[in-house]
Design a protein around this motif. Sequence first.
Motif, PDB file in Angstrom:
ATOM      1  N   ARG A  20       1.244  -1.227  -0.195  1.00 54.21           N
ATOM      2  CA  ARG A  20      -0.031   0.303   0.010  1.00 54.21           C
ATOM      3  C   ARG A  20       0.929   1.154   0.160  1.00 54.21           C
ATOM      4  N   THR A  21       1.938   1.401   0.751  1.00 51.42           N
ATOM      5  CA  THR A  21       2.732   2.589   1.134  1.00 51.42           C
ATOM      6  C   THR A  21       3.244   2.999  -0.186  1.00 51.42           C
ATOM      7  N   ARG A  78      11.398   4.213   2.754  1.00 47.06           N
ATOM      8  CA  ARG A  78      11.192   2.734   4.069  1.00 47.06           C
ATOM      9  C   ARG A  78      12.469   1.660   4.225  1.00 47.06           C
ATOM     10  N   HIS A  91       6.136   5.992  11.444  1.00 45.69           N
ATOM     11  CA  HIS A  91       4.993   5.855  10.378  1.00 45.69           C
ATOM     12  C   HIS A  91       4.517   7.288  10.117  1.00 45.69           C
ATOM     13  N   GLN A 129       1.389   7.068   7.597  1.00 48.44           N
ATOM     14  CA  GLN A 129       0.440   6.269   7.742  1.00 48.44           C
ATOM     15  C   GLN A 129      -0.715   6.882   9.269  1.00 48.44           C
ATOM     16  N   ARG A 150       4.570   0.296  14.704  1.00 45.41           N
ATOM     17  CA  ARG A 150       4.979   2.064  13.956  1.00 45.41           C
ATOM     18  C   ARG A 150       3.949   2.842  13.526  1.00 45.41           C
ATOM     19  N   THR A 151       2.747   1.771  13.080  1.00 39.63           N
ATOM     20  CA  THR A 151       1.710   3.018  12.927  1.00 39.63           C
ATOM     21  C   THR A 151       1.264   3.360  14.041  1.00 39.63           C
ATOM     22  N   ARG A 161      -2.060  -5.771  13.532  1.00 40.52           N
ATOM     23  CA  ARG A 161      -1.412  -7.250  13.436  1.00 40.52           C
ATOM     24  C   ARG A 161      -0.158  -7.776  14.246  1.00 40.52           C
ATOM     25  N   GLN A 181       3.162  -8.270  14.805  1.00 41.51           N
ATOM     26  CA  GLN A 181       3.931  -7.914  13.525  1.00 41.51           C
ATOM     27  C   GLN A 181       5.360  -8.790  13.866  1.00 41.51           C
ATOM     28  N   PRO A 226      -4.912  -0.079   9.734  1.00 40.35           N
ATOM     29  CA  PRO A 226      -4.257   0.133   8.623  1.00 40.35           C
ATOM     30  C   PRO A 226      -2.985  -1.073   7.670  1.00 40.35           C
ATOM     31  N   LEU A 227      -4.067  -1.951   7.539  1.00 42.44           N
ATOM     32  CA  LEU A 227      -3.808  -3.532   6.636  1.00 42.44           C
ATOM     33  C   LEU A 227      -2.022  -3.567   6.444  1.00 42.44           C
ATOM     34  N   PRO A 228      -1.092  -4.732   5.937  1.00 43.91           N
ATOM     35  CA  PRO A 228      -2.418  -5.747   5.340  1.00 43.91           C
ATOM     36  C   PRO A 228      -2.790  -6.161   6.901  1.00 43.91           C
TER      37      PRO A 228
HETATM   38  C1  NCD Z   1       1.863  -1.102   8.155  1.00 40.10           C
HETATM   39  C2  NCD Z   1       3.596  -1.190   8.178  1.00 40.10           C
HETATM   40  O1  NCD Z   1       3.869  -1.501   7.027  1.00 40.10           O
HETATM   41  O2  NCD Z   1       4.234  -0.826   9.200  1.00 40.10           O
HETATM   42  N1  NCD Z   1       1.367  -1.159   6.615  1.00 40.10           N
HETATM   43  C3  NCD Z   1       1.039  -0.238   6.133  1.00 40.10           C
HETATM   44  O3  NCD Z   1       1.794   0.527   5.736  1.00 40.10           O
HETATM   45  N2  NCD Z   1      -0.034  -0.279   5.910  1.00 40.10           N
HETATM   46  C4  NCD Z   1       1.053  -2.086   9.323  1.00 40.10           C
HETATM   47  C5  NCD Z   1       1.882  -3.292   9.139  1.00 40.10           C
HETATM   48  O4  NCD Z   1       2.622  -3.458   8.594  1.00 40.10           O
HETATM   49  O5  NCD Z   1       0.998  -3.998  10.315  1.00 40.10           O
END
Ligand code: NCD
Length: 330
Positions: free
Chosen positions: A57-58, A107, A140, A143, A176-177, A238, A240, A276-278
């Motif tokens: 996504r990002t 990233r 992040h 996000q 981090r979100t 989720r 990590q 934030p997905l996934p």
């Molecule tokens: C998040 C991330 O990468 O921190 N994903 C994202 O950027 N949408 C969340 C995650 O991976 O759990």
Amino acid sequence: MFHVVTADVFDRPLLDELCGLTTVTRTMAKSREGLRFLQELLPTRRAMLYFTQPSTRTFLSMNNACHILGVRTSEIRNPDVSSEVKGETFEDSIRTFSSYVDLIIMRTPQAGYAARAADLMDAIPRPVPVVNAGSGKDQHPTQALLDIYTLERSFENDGGVEGKTIGMMGDLRRGRTVRSLCRLLRHYPGVRLVFISPPAFEMEPDIKAYLEAHGTAYRETDNLSDCLPELDAIYVTRVQSEHDLENESSQVDFSRYSVGVDELRRMKPSAVIMHPLPRGPELRPEIDGDPRSMYWRQERNGLWMRVALIATVLGVADEIRAAAPRFAAL
Ligand code: NCD
């Protein structure tokens, strides 16, 4: 604003400005004329997407946000195909990118690297802005921006984000979100946070101290059922597991930290469910169709928030705002 390394660059006026600009670009893009206007804003600018940690996504939303504004992009997604395998330092690689492009979006699996890149830029004669698209377990910020925008949109007819009770659930220690989102939510008076996690994965002390220092109320619980009825929003995350040392997360029962049909039944009819997905098993696909499930809209908001952010960093925000009335009627 030059670099976007941590969520701390955003104060409340800037957050409001970016949310407003996101709505303007989203609305503009509904017409072909609006899309063409956006496309012609930055045709001479180039951006580098340096993503050495997995991303769907990002990466795609940053890339497409650049393209929407006419910015051309190059990318390195795998350090094995860059000169880093020949031993080039991180600093030299970043300096090299800055020789070719006007913006670095990056990233990394390690915390602190976006800050290192920004510090390096500040020390060279031709710096370019650095945008942090996720740094290790730490930050992040973009996000968090799209999360704020999603909350603002969800509560726009209900008094805004101020005064809301917002749950954050899951692996709070390594997500981090949620860490970046806490740093933005302190700008919304009256917000109360509820951190829901197994004790071994609770929010880190630095964020709790930060909230205390800024007078943002929070409480912690390991029991989702207890707090479900009071939440105006729940931000599900989720596990990590990529950061696991010795499979630590598999030794903890995370099954109680999930949202499905049963949990929805106990939530407010107006509650907002975000992620934030996934996703993993903590967010059941059965609830995707419920009007309270906001994560697909949240994902899409990310594209427009990143258009607004890149436009701001590259200096065309005022031009977009000035042109907005022309496209509002289309
Ligand atoms: C998040 C991330 O990468 O921190 N994903 C994202 O950027 N949408 C969340 C995650 O991976 O759990």
